[in-house]
Scaffold this active site. Structure first.
Site, short mmCIF file in Angstrom:
data_model
loop_
_atom_site.label_atom_id
_atom_site.label_comp_id
_atom_site.label_asym_id
_atom_site.label_seq_id
_atom_site.Cartn_x
_atom_site.Cartn_y
_atom_site.Cartn_z
N HIS A 103 4.09 6.78 6.48
CA HIS A 103 2.82 7.09 7.15
C HIS A 103 1.97 5.84 7.39
O HIS A 103 1.17 5.82 8.33
CB HIS A 103 2.02 8.10 6.32
N GLU A 146 -1.14 12.61 17.37
CA GLU A 146 -0.63 11.58 18.28
C GLU A 146 -1.03 11.86 19.72
O GLU A 146 -0.42 11.31 20.65
CB GLU A 146 0.89 11.49 18.16
#
Length: 357
Positions: free
Chosen positions: A243, A274
């Site tokens: 991450h 995203e």
């Protein structure tokens, strides 16, 4: 400027009233008719000057300072006028019965000056001296019976100067606190509208900005284009690299957006996860398509540089332009462009699709 304007509204009226009382309670007002009416006219003129001298609605600092200088000129002229009026009352036998009124008015006006106009300490101190010194001079020239009054007023003058200094410090502290609170509110407002990771606008800003821009385009007939983007296979990046690399990827993606969409009018946004967006006012569909395609091609060719690591990356894009005849509002427009983005993803990703009617 606002404080000075607010605090001078009533002062001029009381100068006028004090002189009227001094004149009427003299032993022979009719014999002092010319002086009385002249004083009334003088203080009435200063009252009108205070009320009619309105601050500019807008202007630079120099213009505001000029307004302040002129307004303080009226204040100081009022102080000098009353100081001379006080001395005149003390030195004129026909006005002797009004000497207490004049002295009390001087004390009241100078006290108000010390506490209400502490924002300009030197000017307020000058105003107090203009109020006081003519009367003190008159008392000093009088008989010994006025010595007690002279000493008392002189002592009170020293207290006023000390009180003025204290009021000035309190005013400065209040201003500093107000500015600090204003800056904190502005920072909180910026934080509430900014995505912490990418420093782009967040969904909250988009939800406030997008409907207003659509309504403006509908009213004025301007062009508003919307670009929506999804990073392709972003979950795979998190799974393979972790991450922290995913966060670096989002930050670098935001920086790449800034390279291509550099107009001040463009709003660059991270809508969540995203998914990213760009609001482009005064931009046709073809102009938006060209910019979006250049961005997509550059991203596909160069990927993202994350420190020493080159990360291949692509994105799917949907582009549309607001059309009042097709879109009932911002929600319908957004759905059109979002559907275009969905088609780009289902048709193989790393491509751009235009929204359909």
């Amino acid at each position: 400027m606002q404080d000075t304007r607010t605090r001078t509204r009533l002062g001029g009226f009381y100068y006028l009233l004090a002189w009227l009382l001094c004149w009427l309670f003299g032993t022979a007002p009719t014999q002092q008719l010319a002086v009385g009416l002249g004083g009334l006219a003088f203080f009435a003129l200063l009252l009108a000057a205070r009320l009619l001298h309105r601050p500019p609605e807008a202007g630079d600092e120099a213009e505001l300072q000029r307004w302040l200088d002129r307004h303080w000129g009226v204040i100081l002229l009022s102080s000098l006028g009353w100081g001379l009026a006080h001395a005149w009352v003390l030195l004129t036998p026909d006005l002797q019965p009004s000497s207490l009124i004049a002295t009390l008015a001087t004390v009241a006006f100078s006290t108000a000056m010390a506490f209400n106009f502490a924002m300009r300490r030197r000017r307020a101190a000058l105003g107090i001296l203009l109020l006081y010194l003519p009367g003190l001079t008159a008392l000093a020239l009088g008989n010994e019976g006025t010595r007690a009054e002279l000493v008392t007023l002189a002592c009170y003058l020293s207290y006023l100067i000390l009180a003025l200094n204290r009021s000035h410090r309190e005013y400065e502290a209040m201003l500093a606190l107000e500015l600090q609170l204003l800056e904190q509110r502005q920072r909180l407002d910026t934080l509430s509208r900014t995505d912490v990771l990418t420093q782009l606008g967040n969904r909250y800003q988009f939800n406030n900005l997008f409907p207003a821009m659509c309504a403006n385009a509908g009213r004025h007939g301007g062009q508003l284009s919307l670009l929506l983007m999804d990073i392709d296979f972003f979950k795979r990046i998190n799974d393979q690299h972790g991450h922290s690399v995913g966060d670096d990827c989002l930050r670098a993606f935001g920086e790449r957006m800034r390279e291509f969409f550099r107009r001040d009018s463009d709003a660059l946004l991270r809508l969540g996860g995203e998914e990213f967006g760009v609001l482009m006012p005064d931009t046709s569909l073809e102009q938006a398509r060209q910019l979006a395609e250049l961005f997509r091609e550059d991203l596909a060719n160069r990927g993202l540089q994350l420190g020493d690591r080159q990360l291949p990356l692509t994105a799917s894009l949907g582009v549309g332009t607001f059309d009042p005849s097709l879109d009932g509002g911002a929600e319908a427009f957004f759905k059109r462009v979002d559907d275009a983005l969905y088609r780009a993803k289902t048709l193989g990703r790393d491509r751009l699709e235009l929204s359909r009617a």
